[in-house]
Design a protein around this motif. Structure first.
Motif, PDB file in Angstrom:
ATOM      1  N   ALA A   1      -4.611 -12.220  -7.729  1.00 18.73           N
ATOM      2  CA  ALA A   1      -4.462 -12.809  -6.405  1.00 18.73           C
ATOM      3  C   ALA A   1      -3.008 -13.225  -6.260  1.00 18.73           C
ATOM      4  O   ALA A   1      -2.515 -14.058  -7.032  1.00 18.73           O
ATOM      5  N   ILE A   2      -2.312 -12.645  -5.291  1.00 19.81           N
ATOM      6  CA  ILE A   2      -0.903 -12.956  -5.047  1.00 19.81           C
ATOM      7  C   ILE A   2      -0.851 -13.889  -3.848  1.00 19.81           C
ATOM      8  O   ILE A   2      -1.009 -13.471  -2.696  1.00 19.81           O
ATOM      9  N   GLU A   3      -0.685 -15.177  -4.103  1.00 21.47           N
ATOM     10  CA  GLU A   3      -0.583 -16.168  -3.042  1.00 21.47           C
ATOM     11  C   GLU A   3       0.855 -16.219  -2.549  1.00 21.47           C
ATOM     12  O   GLU A   3       1.775 -16.451  -3.348  1.00 21.47           O
ATOM     13  N   VAL A   4       1.062 -16.000  -1.257  1.00 20.10           N
ATOM     14  CA  VAL A   4       2.414 -15.966  -0.702  1.00 20.10           C
ATOM     15  C   VAL A   4       2.546 -17.024   0.377  1.00 20.10           C
ATOM     16  O   VAL A   4       1.603 -17.321   1.110  1.00 20.10           O
ATOM     17  N   SER A   5       3.736 -17.605   0.474  1.00 15.11           N
ATOM     18  CA  SER A   5       4.030 -18.619   1.485  1.00 15.11           C
ATOM     19  C   SER A   5       5.538 -18.670   1.669  1.00 15.11           C
ATOM     20  O   SER A   5       6.293 -18.116   0.850  1.00 15.11           O
ATOM     21  N   PRO A   6       6.017 -19.339   2.719  1.00 11.45           N
ATOM     22  CA  PRO A   6       7.469 -19.458   2.889  1.00 11.45           C
ATOM     23  C   PRO A   6       8.153 -20.168   1.728  1.00 11.45           C
ATOM     24  O   PRO A   6       9.341 -19.940   1.486  1.00 11.45           O
ATOM     25  N   THR A   7       7.399 -20.986   1.001  1.00 14.46           N
ATOM     26  CA  THR A   7       8.010 -21.735  -0.099  1.00 14.46           C
ATOM     27  C   THR A   7       7.958 -21.025  -1.443  1.00 14.46           C
ATOM     28  O   THR A   7       8.560 -21.485  -2.417  1.00 14.46           O
ATOM     29  N   GLY A   8       7.257 -19.894  -1.513  1.00 12.38           N
ATOM     30  CA  GLY A   8       7.220 -19.166  -2.780  1.00 12.38           C
ATOM     31  C   GLY A   8       5.968 -18.343  -2.968  1.00 12.38           C
ATOM     32  O   GLY A   8       5.083 -18.307  -2.102  1.00 12.38           O
ATOM     33  N   VAL A   9       5.907 -17.686  -4.112  1.00 13.66           N
ATOM     34  CA  VAL A   9       4.805 -16.775  -4.462  1.00 13.66           C
ATOM     35  C   VAL A   9       4.189 -17.220  -5.778  1.00 13.66           C
ATOM     36  O   VAL A   9       4.908 -17.582  -6.716  1.00 13.66           O
ATOM     37  N   ALA A  10       2.871 -17.208  -5.854  1.00 13.89           N
ATOM     38  CA  ALA A  10       2.167 -17.507  -7.103  1.00 13.89           C
ATOM     39  C   ALA A  10       1.222 -16.355  -7.413  1.00 13.89           C
ATOM     40  O   ALA A  10       0.653 -15.746  -6.508  1.00 13.89           O
TER      41      ALA A  10
ATOM     42  N   LEU B   1       0.826  -1.208   0.000  1.00 14.05           N
ATOM     43  CA  LEU B   1       0.000   0.000   0.000  1.00 14.05           C
ATOM     44  C   LEU B   1       0.859   1.256   0.000  1.00 14.05           C
ATOM     45  O   LEU B   1       0.507   2.265  -0.618  1.00 14.05           O
ATOM     46  N   ASP B   2       1.988   1.221   0.690  1.00 18.44           N
ATOM     47  CA  ASP B   2       2.874   2.385   0.753  1.00 18.44           C
ATOM     48  C   ASP B   2       3.612   2.641  -0.552  1.00 18.44           C
ATOM     49  O   ASP B   2       3.873   3.796  -0.906  1.00 18.44           O
ATOM     50  N   ARG B   3       3.969   1.565  -1.269  1.00 21.92           N
ATOM     51  CA  ARG B   3       4.958   1.696  -2.339  1.00 21.92           C
ATOM     52  C   ARG B   3       4.438   1.428  -3.747  1.00 21.92           C
ATOM     53  O   ARG B   3       5.042   1.898  -4.728  1.00 21.92           O
ATOM     54  N   ALA B   4       3.348   0.681  -3.903  1.00 20.39           N
ATOM     55  CA  ALA B   4       2.973   0.180  -5.230  1.00 20.39           C
ATOM     56  C   ALA B   4       1.923   1.043  -5.925  1.00 20.39           C
ATOM     57  O   ALA B   4       1.049   1.641  -5.286  1.00 20.39           O
ATOM     58  N   ARG B   5       2.020   1.094  -7.245  1.00 19.30           N
ATOM     59  CA  ARG B   5       1.039   1.753  -8.106  1.00 19.30           C
ATOM     60  C   ARG B   5       0.323   0.763  -9.021  1.00 19.30           C
ATOM     61  O   ARG B   5      -0.698   1.102  -9.608  1.00 19.30           O
ATOM     62  N   SER B   6       0.867  -0.429  -9.177  1.00 16.68           N
ATOM     63  CA  SER B   6       0.334  -1.403 -10.129  1.00 16.68           C
ATOM     64  C   SER B   6       0.425  -2.802  -9.533  1.00 16.68           C
ATOM     65  O   SER B   6       1.141  -3.042  -8.548  1.00 16.68           O
ATOM     66  N   VAL B   7      -0.288  -3.731 -10.162  1.00 17.79           N
ATOM     67  CA  VAL B   7      -0.213  -5.122  -9.734  1.00 17.79           C
ATOM     68  C   VAL B   7       1.220  -5.636  -9.883  1.00 17.79           C
ATOM     69  O   VAL B   7       1.733  -6.336  -9.016  1.00 17.79           O
ATOM     70  N   GLY B   8       1.877  -5.265 -10.977  1.00 16.89           N
ATOM     71  CA  GLY B   8       3.249  -5.720 -11.187  1.00 16.89           C
ATOM     72  C   GLY B   8       4.183  -5.263 -10.083  1.00 16.89           C
ATOM     73  O   GLY B   8       5.046  -6.033  -9.619  1.00 16.89           O
ATOM     74  N   GLU B   9       4.043  -4.015  -9.641  1.00 19.97           N
ATOM     75  CA  GLU B   9       4.884  -3.527  -8.546  1.00 19.97           C
ATOM     76  C   GLU B   9       4.558  -4.257  -7.250  1.00 19.97           C
ATOM     77  O   GLU B   9       5.460  -4.561  -6.452  1.00 19.97           O
ATOM     78  N   ALA B  10       3.291  -4.555  -7.022  1.00 20.85           N
ATOM     79  CA  ALA B  10       2.904  -5.301  -5.818  1.00 20.85           C
ATOM     80  C   ALA B  10       3.504  -6.700  -5.822  1.00 20.85           C
ATOM     81  O   ALA B  10       3.999  -7.189  -4.793  1.00 20.85           O
ATOM     82  N   VAL B  11       3.479  -7.352  -6.969  1.00 20.46           N
ATOM     83  CA  VAL B  11       4.069  -8.690  -7.089  1.00 20.46           C
ATOM     84  C   VAL B  11       5.566  -8.633  -6.800  1.00 20.46           C
ATOM     85  O   VAL B  11       6.108  -9.485  -6.079  1.00 20.46           O
ATOM     86  N   ALA B  12       6.240  -7.635  -7.340  1.00 19.95           N
ATOM     87  CA  ALA B  12       7.685  -7.510  -7.123  1.00 19.95           C
ATOM     88  C   ALA B  12       8.002  -7.339  -5.636  1.00 19.95           C
ATOM     89  O   ALA B  12       8.972  -7.922  -5.124  1.00 19.95           O
ATOM     90  N   ILE B  13       7.197  -6.557  -4.924  1.00 19.56           N
ATOM     91  CA  ILE B  13       7.404  -6.383  -3.484  1.00 19.56           C
ATOM     92  C   ILE B  13       7.191  -7.707  -2.758  1.00 19.56           C
ATOM     93  O   ILE B  13       7.977  -8.086  -1.880  1.00 19.56           O
ATOM     94  N   ALA B  14       6.130  -8.427  -3.118  1.00 23.69           N
ATOM     95  CA  ALA B  14       5.854  -9.715  -2.470  1.00 23.69           C
ATOM     96  C   ALA B  14       6.991 -10.707  -2.690  1.00 23.69           C
ATOM     97  O   ALA B  14       7.315 -11.506  -1.794  1.00 23.69           O
ATOM     98  N   ARG B  15       7.589 -10.674  -3.857  1.00 17.71           N
ATOM     99  CA  ARG B  15       8.684 -11.613  -4.157  1.00 17.71           C
ATOM    100  C   ARG B  15      10.004 -11.202  -3.502  1.00 17.71           C
ATOM    101  O   ARG B  15      10.944 -11.994  -3.466  1.00 17.71           O
ATOM    102  N   SER B  16      10.074  -9.985  -2.973  1.00 16.71           N
ATOM    103  CA  SER B  16      11.351  -9.461  -2.497  1.00 16.71           C
ATOM    104  C   SER B  16      11.634  -9.757  -1.032  1.00 16.71           C
ATOM    105  O   SER B  16      12.724  -9.437  -0.544  1.00 16.71           O
TER     106      SER B  16
END
Length: 365
Positions: A231-240, A193-208
């Protein structure tokens, strides 16, 4: 459930935390005590909970130092120990190691034309917990204006920013939960919410960032021309990432939809996740309704819809869930609209709207 409101215009995270902590010290202390009781009922001692909270603190300081500054301010202002502030933020990570919890049904429609996505979510949580919550208007360190609903002590949950992006939040459970230290999922929500403007930017943050628990962050965005959602599914084993094509509906409850992550699904108790998901997908046309309250009323009018979760009195206290909130996002207007009620009860509840910078619009019925 009482939903308080808080507005801040400072970009100084520490000062914002100090003011917030001083003003809401009784609610923060009450939340700390309630969660320690829940952890104990779930088989997690206070000592274990604080060890996990400290692990989350270290990861937050590394990947979201501005949020860590806010936590330090909250501790100073409220008089709580810093570890106890993190204990509230890391409640998902703490519970993930012992007793997974149920919460939330989300549905999003992505128009095929140049109009913003339409969304709706229920927030389902423990009957005896979080009966005081807060909608915060704040200005992030990046300068973005954010409005977010959350429990006391969490930096964010469901919300929007003034850059055309919004976020819904559902818990998930994976067998790798608790296998490593990580950034709390509620901190990740705030980072997006603080940093992203697009879904792509949100995905990059989640993967980081490393994560210790699983969730799905359903992110919607609108740049004035093109609507998008995933839908960005996140877990300790990875992101989908499960994207929603334009002209289609995306729904999510509390089970993984990505095949690889679903192979590690973990749920030790009876769950209503699949019936709720089926309800949303079978009634997907209702998600196209433009007016947010009318959209909520339409889903609430579905006979015996499982998305309106009722507490089951025969269950022990720590396993009784209910729908506490129905909420929609307006990413074009930078606002959230909500009622402290299940969809089936929205007709009798106040429907409120809070924008990132506007004055509060009076509740309607």
């Amino acid at each position: 459930m009482i939903i308080h409101e808080w507005t801040s215009d400072t970009t100084d995270a520490h000062e914002e935390g100090r003011r917030f902590g001083a003003h809401w010290a009784p609610q923060l202390t009450g939340a700390r005590d309630s969660y320690l009781r829940l952890f104990q009922q779930s088989g997690v001692s206070g000592e274990q909970a604080r060890i996990i909270a400290d692990e989350c603190r270290i990861e937050t300081e590394t990947y979201a130092p501005e949020v860590a500054d806010e936590f330090r301010g909250i501790a100073e202002g409220s008089g709580l120990a810093l570890t106890d502030v993190l204990l509230l933020t890391a409640r998902t990570e703490i519970l993930a190691r012992m007793t997974p919890s149920m919460e939330c049904s989300t549905v999003v429609y992505v128009p095929g034309d140049a109009r913003p996505p339409r969304t709706l979510q229920t927030w389902d949580w423990h009957e005896t917990l979080s009966n005081e919550t807060v909608v915060r208007r704040l200005r992030s360190a990046s300068g973005a204006r954010v409005v977010t609903f959350s429990e006391f002590g969490q930096p964010a949950k469901i919300g929007v920013n003034d850059r055309g992006l919004g976020l819904h939040f559902n818990i998930l459970h994976h067998r790798t939960d608790g296998s490593q230290a990580g950034v709390p999922v509620h901190v990740l929500a705030r980072m997006i919410l603080d940093r992203a403007r697009s879904v792509g930017e949100a995905v990059a943050i989640a993967r980081s960032v490393p994560l210790a628990a699983s969730s799905v962050l359903t992110v919607v965005a609108f740049d004035g021309t093109v609507p998008e959602a995933a839908a960005i599914e996140v877990s300790p084993t990875g992101v989908a990432v499960l994207s929603a094509p334009r002209g289609n509906t995306l729904a999510h409850t509390n089970h993984f939809l990505d095949e690889r992550l679903a192979a590690g699904e973990y749920s030790p108790y009876e769950t209503t996740s699949v019936p709720r998901y089926t309800c949303l997908t079978e009634a997907s046309d209702l998600s196209r309704i433009v007016d947010d309250r009318e959209r909520a009323l339409a889903f609430g009018s579905i006979p015996d819809a499982p998305i309106s979760v009722r507490a089951r009195p025969e269950q022990p206290e720590h396993l009784r869930w209910e729908t506490k909130l129905t909420v929609a996002l307006d990413v074009a207007g930078g606002a959230i609209a909500f009622a402290a009620a299940a969809p089936a009860d929205v007709a009798a509840a106040d429907w409120r709207r809070v924008g990132v910078a506007d004055e509060v619009v009076p509740a309607v019925r």
